[in-house]
Write a protein that holds these residues in place. Structure first.
Motif, PDB file in Angstrom:
ATOM      1  N   ALA A 232     -12.820   9.502   3.199  1.00 27.09           N
ATOM      2  CA  ALA A 232     -13.175  10.485   2.179  1.00 27.09           C
ATOM      3  C   ALA A 232     -12.072  10.612   1.130  1.00 27.09           C
ATOM      4  CB  ALA A 232     -13.439  11.844   2.840  1.00 27.09           C
ATOM      5  N   PHE A 233     -10.817  10.586   1.577  1.00 24.44           N
ATOM      6  CA  PHE A 233      -9.701  10.703   0.630  1.00 24.44           C
ATOM      7  C   PHE A 233      -9.639   9.479  -0.284  1.00 24.44           C
ATOM      8  CE2 PHE A 233      -5.316  10.472  -0.805  1.00 24.44           C
ATOM      9  CZ  PHE A 233      -5.030  11.795  -1.127  1.00 24.44           C
ATOM     10  N   ALA A 234      -9.797   8.289   0.312  1.00 23.09           N
ATOM     11  CA  ALA A 234      -9.772   7.069  -0.494  1.00 23.09           C
ATOM     12  C   ALA A 234     -10.915   7.047  -1.492  1.00 23.09           C
ATOM     13  CB  ALA A 234      -9.830   5.844   0.415  1.00 23.09           C
ATOM     14  N   ALA A 235     -12.104   7.506  -1.081  1.00 16.05           N
ATOM     15  CA  ALA A 235     -13.247   7.544  -1.996  1.00 16.05           C
ATOM     16  C   ALA A 235     -13.002   8.527  -3.132  1.00 16.05           C
ATOM     17  CB  ALA A 235     -14.511   7.929  -1.214  1.00 16.05           C
ATOM     18  N   LYS A 236     -12.382   9.671  -2.814  1.00 18.31           N
ATOM     19  CA  LYS A 236     -12.082  10.661  -3.842  1.00 18.31           C
ATOM     20  C   LYS A 236     -11.116  10.111  -4.881  1.00 18.31           C
ATOM     21  CE  LYS A 236     -10.082  15.281  -4.387  1.00 18.31           C
ATOM     22  NZ  LYS A 236      -9.459  16.440  -3.673  1.00 18.31           N
ATOM     23  N   LYS A 237     -10.143   9.300  -4.430  1.00 20.99           N
ATOM     24  CA  LYS A 237      -9.147   8.726  -5.345  1.00 20.99           C
ATOM     25  C   LYS A 237      -9.603   7.398  -5.950  1.00 20.99           C
ATOM     26  CE  LYS A 237      -5.703  10.389  -5.871  1.00 20.99           C
ATOM     27  NZ  LYS A 237      -5.233  11.465  -6.767  1.00 20.99           N
ATOM     28  N   GLY A 238     -10.736   6.870  -5.435  1.00 17.79           N
ATOM     29  CA  GLY A 238     -11.239   5.605  -5.962  1.00 17.79           C
ATOM     30  C   GLY A 238     -10.415   4.404  -5.535  1.00 17.79           C
ATOM     31  N   GLY A 239      -9.800   4.455  -4.371  1.00 18.27           N
ATOM     32  CA  GLY A 239      -8.963   3.357  -3.911  1.00 18.27           C
ATOM     33  C   GLY A 239      -9.287   2.940  -2.492  1.00 18.27           C
ATOM     34  N   VAL A 240      -8.339   2.221  -1.885  1.00 16.50           N
ATOM     35  CA  VAL A 240      -8.490   1.720  -0.523  1.00 16.50           C
ATOM     36  C   VAL A 240      -7.220   2.064   0.257  1.00 16.50           C
ATOM     37  CG1 VAL A 240      -8.921  -0.306   0.927  1.00 16.50           C
ATOM     38  CG2 VAL A 240      -9.882  -0.211  -1.383  1.00 16.50           C
ATOM     39  N   ILE A 241      -7.403   2.458   1.524  1.00 17.32           N
ATOM     40  CA  ILE A 241      -6.274   2.725   2.415  1.00 17.32           C
ATOM     41  C   ILE A 241      -6.287   1.681   3.531  1.00 17.32           C
ATOM     42  CG2 ILE A 241      -5.222   4.379   4.021  1.00 17.32           C
ATOM     43  CD1 ILE A 241      -6.459   6.617   2.396  1.00 17.32           C
ATOM     44  N   ARG A 242      -5.133   1.148   3.856  1.00 12.80           N
ATOM     45  CA  ARG A 242      -5.017   0.104   4.886  1.00 12.80           C
ATOM     46  C   ARG A 242      -4.032   0.549   5.967  1.00 12.80           C
ATOM     47  NH1 ARG A 242      -2.774  -5.598   2.974  1.00 12.80           N
ATOM     48  NH2 ARG A 242      -0.893  -4.319   2.741  1.00 12.80           N
ATOM     49  N   ALA A 243      -4.435   0.370   7.216  1.00 11.00           N
ATOM     50  CA  ALA A 243      -3.540   0.674   8.337  1.00 11.00           C
ATOM     51  C   ALA A 243      -2.565  -0.478   8.523  1.00 11.00           C
ATOM     52  CB  ALA A 243      -4.342   0.891   9.609  1.00 11.00           C
ATOM     53  N   GLN A 244      -1.291  -0.165   8.585  1.00 14.27           N
ATOM     54  CA  GLN A 244      -0.272  -1.187   8.772  1.00 14.27           C
ATOM     55  C   GLN A 244      -0.043  -1.504  10.248  1.00 14.27           C
ATOM     56  OE1 GLN A 244      -0.219  -2.223   5.526  1.00 14.27           O
ATOM     57  NE2 GLN A 244       1.990  -2.493   5.691  1.00 14.27           N
ATOM     58  N   GLN A 245      -0.435  -0.577  11.118  1.00 16.48           N
ATOM     59  CA  GLN A 245      -0.216  -0.757  12.549  1.00 16.48           C
ATOM     60  C   GLN A 245      -1.495  -0.439  13.312  1.00 16.48           C
ATOM     61  OE1 GLN A 245       3.485   1.821  12.739  1.00 16.48           O
ATOM     62  NE2 GLN A 245       4.171   0.119  14.014  1.00 16.48           N
ATOM     63  N   VAL A 260      -1.695   2.128   0.483  1.00 14.53           N
ATOM     64  CA  VAL A 260      -2.833   2.469  -0.367  1.00 14.53           C
ATOM     65  C   VAL A 260      -2.894   1.502  -1.538  1.00 14.53           C
ATOM     66  CG1 VAL A 260      -2.718   4.893   0.297  1.00 14.53           C
ATOM     67  CG2 VAL A 260      -1.480   4.125  -1.725  1.00 14.53           C
ATOM     68  N   HIS A 261      -4.104   1.276  -2.029  1.00 20.21           N
ATOM     69  CA  HIS A 261      -4.339   0.370  -3.151  1.00 20.21           C
ATOM     70  C   HIS A 261      -5.322   1.038  -4.105  1.00 20.21           C
ATOM     71  CE1 HIS A 261      -5.195  -3.187  -5.503  1.00 20.21           C
ATOM     72  NE2 HIS A 261      -6.481  -3.108  -5.184  1.00 20.21           N
ATOM     73  N   GLY A 262      -5.046   0.946  -5.389  1.00 26.34           N
ATOM     74  CA  GLY A 262      -5.951   1.512  -6.391  1.00 26.34           C
ATOM     75  C   GLY A 262      -5.492   2.844  -6.935  1.00 26.34           C
ATOM     76  N   PHE A 263      -4.474   3.451  -6.315  1.00 21.99           N
ATOM     77  CA  PHE A 263      -3.909   4.701  -6.825  1.00 21.99           C
ATOM     78  C   PHE A 263      -2.511   4.852  -6.258  1.00 21.99           C
ATOM     79  CE2 PHE A 263      -5.779   5.772  -2.797  1.00 21.99           C
ATOM     80  CZ  PHE A 263      -4.962   6.734  -2.249  1.00 21.99           C
ATOM     81  N   LEU A 264      -1.701   5.615  -6.935  1.00 20.75           N
ATOM     82  CA  LEU A 264      -0.319   5.847  -6.510  1.00 20.75           C
ATOM     83  C   LEU A 264      -0.196   7.299  -6.060  1.00 20.75           C
ATOM     84  CD1 LEU A 264       2.570   4.801  -6.190  1.00 20.75           C
ATOM     85  CD2 LEU A 264       3.015   5.544  -8.545  1.00 20.75           C
ATOM     86  N   PRO A 265      -0.086   7.543  -4.746  1.00 24.32           N
ATOM     87  CA  PRO A 265      -0.045   8.930  -4.267  1.00 24.32           C
ATOM     88  C   PRO A 265       1.293   9.588  -4.585  1.00 24.32           C
ATOM     89  CG  PRO A 265       0.295   7.411  -2.446  1.00 24.32           C
ATOM     90  CD  PRO A 265      -0.005   6.565  -3.653  1.00 24.32           C
ATOM     91  N   ASN A 266       1.222  10.870  -4.940  1.00 18.96           N
ATOM     92  CA  ASN A 266       2.456  11.626  -5.104  1.00 18.96           C
ATOM     93  C   ASN A 266       2.975  12.055  -3.739  1.00 18.96           C
ATOM     94  OD1 ASN A 266       0.944  13.917  -4.325  1.00 18.96           O
ATOM     95  ND2 ASN A 266       0.339  14.286  -6.468  1.00 18.96           N
ATOM     96  N   LYS A 267       4.071  12.798  -3.716  1.00 21.81           N
ATOM     97  CA  LYS A 267       4.688  13.163  -2.449  1.00 21.81           C
ATOM     98  C   LYS A 267       3.754  13.998  -1.575  1.00 21.81           C
ATOM     99  CE  LYS A 267       8.800  15.410  -0.530  1.00 21.81           C
ATOM    100  NZ  LYS A 267      10.073  16.127  -0.845  1.00 21.81           N
ATOM    101  N   GLU A 268       3.051  14.932  -2.208  1.00 25.21           N
ATOM    102  CA  GLU A 268       2.144  15.792  -1.446  1.00 25.21           C
ATOM    103  C   GLU A 268       0.972  14.998  -0.881  1.00 25.21           C
ATOM    104  OE1 GLU A 268      -0.709  19.721  -2.203  1.00 25.21           O
ATOM    105  OE2 GLU A 268       0.839  19.156  -3.664  1.00 25.21           O
ATOM    106  N   GLU A 269       0.415  14.085  -1.694  1.00 25.18           N
ATOM    107  CA  GLU A 269      -0.700  13.263  -1.230  1.00 25.18           C
ATOM    108  C   GLU A 269      -0.266  12.301  -0.133  1.00 25.18           C
ATOM    109  OE1 GLU A 269      -3.506  13.011  -5.250  1.00 25.18           O
ATOM    110  OE2 GLU A 269      -1.876  11.558  -4.935  1.00 25.18           O
ATOM    111  N   ALA A 270       0.943  11.725  -0.274  1.00 27.72           N
ATOM    112  CA  ALA A 270       1.443  10.817   0.757  1.00 27.72           C
ATOM    113  C   ALA A 270       1.635  11.545   2.087  1.00 27.72           C
ATOM    114  CB  ALA A 270       2.766  10.194   0.298  1.00 27.72           C
TER     115      ALA A 270
END
Length: 438
Positions: A232-245, A260-270
């Motif tokens: 839901a968060f990735a769809a809201k930001k229009g990007g993709v989230i990938r698990a590294q582990q 994350v790909h397609g957007f640059l999260p700020n500190k609060e979003e990260a």
């Protein structure tokens, strides 16, 4: 936050104190309620049942004191017996199954009932008074006597339950059942994919330098991912989230656990994204099927060790692993992608079917060198698993392990008769796996 709260709730439920505490609090409330009930109970009713309610001050005190003293003594025995069972399970099977023992409802209930009876008797004893203002809560005293008989029944149950809970077949069945439940909850049933994964992989190729890492907030084992909120968060930001582990691997504070790909999260979003990953001190089965397999494998390896040499327990582990993989055969575990309205929003790290199969059987095969019965049992398990799946890729994985067992037979079985029998059985298994048509 909800994901973390869920795991905190799971830890609380699995703790050794939660259920006993609830039972003790319930017993205390029951004691106060029955004491107050004495004021609203008519004297004529109590007098009509003299053998049940006509208890003297000294008799009531003696009765409740005896029940309280006996119960707290039995509680110590129950606690000591539980610790002995935990020690035996840890040394004989594996320390990773201690969580199952601590979460056992039978043991927790038994301990809670004994402590609850003790607390109940203390509360009622405090209210009994003699002299001019004599007060004996007859209903509460009678209930205390009934609770004493309940304690006898619980003690008999506890002895039976503890003797059963340390048996290998019971332990393995509980671990397998928990793992199969995790499989059903975690993986969807086999169905056609909305979009071929090969096309998705092509779309994501060449974008590696545009992925921005999200660091773990603390060190520990990755227990779960809040998949729905991540999507839901990735769809809201229009990007993709990938698990590294992968879930179950050890995460290090300050090291990327997601990207994350397609957007640059700020500190609060990260920080918000990182909090969608539950990290704890120990692995759990809820989203980590590999850990369920790991427990069964650990017991098998302990059984196959030269100091134990318990072939029967090892074969029971293989049987339970077979049941888990039959359940996995009906599930779609290959898909690493989670979509929202046809768009990829989350890329998981696995594991795939081959990884799970290797986790389940590689180490058992490697430690079964020269053991005719275990090698034959592995081949039988592979035949059952292959027969149950219609996926060619999965049968290919099974065939690879059949060939690996065949190689172990050729290299480690020295007696000609045993080797010939096993090689013939391995060839039959290979032919059976290769000839399965659906």
């Amino acid at each position: 936050m909800l994901n973390r709260m869920y795991h905190v709730w799971l830890d609380i439920r699995a703790s050794f104190w939660f259920l006993p505490t609830l039972i003790v609090l319930t017993s205390v409330l029951l004691a106060f309620a029955l004491i107050e009930l004495e004021e609203y109970t008519s004297a004529s009713f109590l007098d009509s049942w003299p053998r049940a309610f006509a208890a003297s001050v000294d008799g009531s005190r003696s009765l409740l004191s005896t029940i309280a003293t006996t119960t707290i003594t039995v509680t110590g025995v129950v606690f000591s017996s539980t610790l002995v069972a935990l020690s035996l399970a840890s040394s004989q099977y594996s320390s990773r199954i201690l969580r199952n023992f601590m979460a056992d409802r039978g043991t927790q209930t038994s301990l809670g009932v004994f402590l609850g009876i003790f607390a109940y008797c203390l509360i009622v004893l405090r209210t009994i008074s003699g002299g001019e203002n004599q007060f004996v809560p007859s209903v509460a005293v009678l209930t205390g006597l009934m609770l004493g008989f309940l304690g006898i029944a619980i003690l008999i149950y506890f002895i039976h339950h503890l003797a059963r809970s340390i048996q290998a077949n019971h332990i393995l069945a509980e671990v397998a059942s928990e793992t199969i439940c995790a499989v059903a909850a975690l993986y969807p049933e086999l169905s056609a994919q909305v979009k071929p994964e090969s096309d998705i992989e092509l779309e994501l190729q060449g974008t590696e330098r545009f992925w921005h890492p999200v660091a773990a907030t603390k060190s520990g084992y990755l227990q779960s991912l809040d998949v729905n909120n991540l999507v839901a968060f990735a769809a809201k930001k229009g990007g993709v989230i990938r698990a590294q582990q992968k879930v179950g691997e050890f995460a290090v504070s300050g090291v990327g656990i997601l990207s994350v790909h397609g957007f640059l999260p700020n500190k609060e979003e990260a920080e918000k994204i990182a909090n969608m990953c539950a990290i704890g001190r120990q692995r759990t089965v809820e989203q980590d099927v590999t850990f369920g397999l790991r427990q069964l494998v650990d017991v098998a390896l302990r059984a196959l060790s030269p100091g134990v040499n318990d072939t029967t327990t090892a074969t029971m582990c293989i049987d339970q692993l077979t049941a888990v993989f039959v359940a996995l055969n009906k599930r779609d575990i290959e898909s690493a992608f989670r979509c929202e309205q046809g768009q990829v929003r989350l890329v998981l790290a696995g594991p795939n079917y081959a990884d799970l199969f290797a986790t389940g059987f590689d180490q058992i095969r490697q430690n079964a060198a020269g053991n005719v019965w275990i090698l034959k049992h592995l081949l039988s398990a592979f035949r059952i698993i292959a027969r149950d799946t219609s996926a060619h890729e999965r049968r290919t994985v099974v065939l690879t392990h059949v060939l690996a067992v065949t190689e172990v037979v050729e290299e480690t079985i020295t007696l000609t008769r045993d080797k010939d029998i096993l090689l013939a059985f391995a060839k039959e298994t290979q032919n059976a796996v290769e000839s399965i048509e659906h």
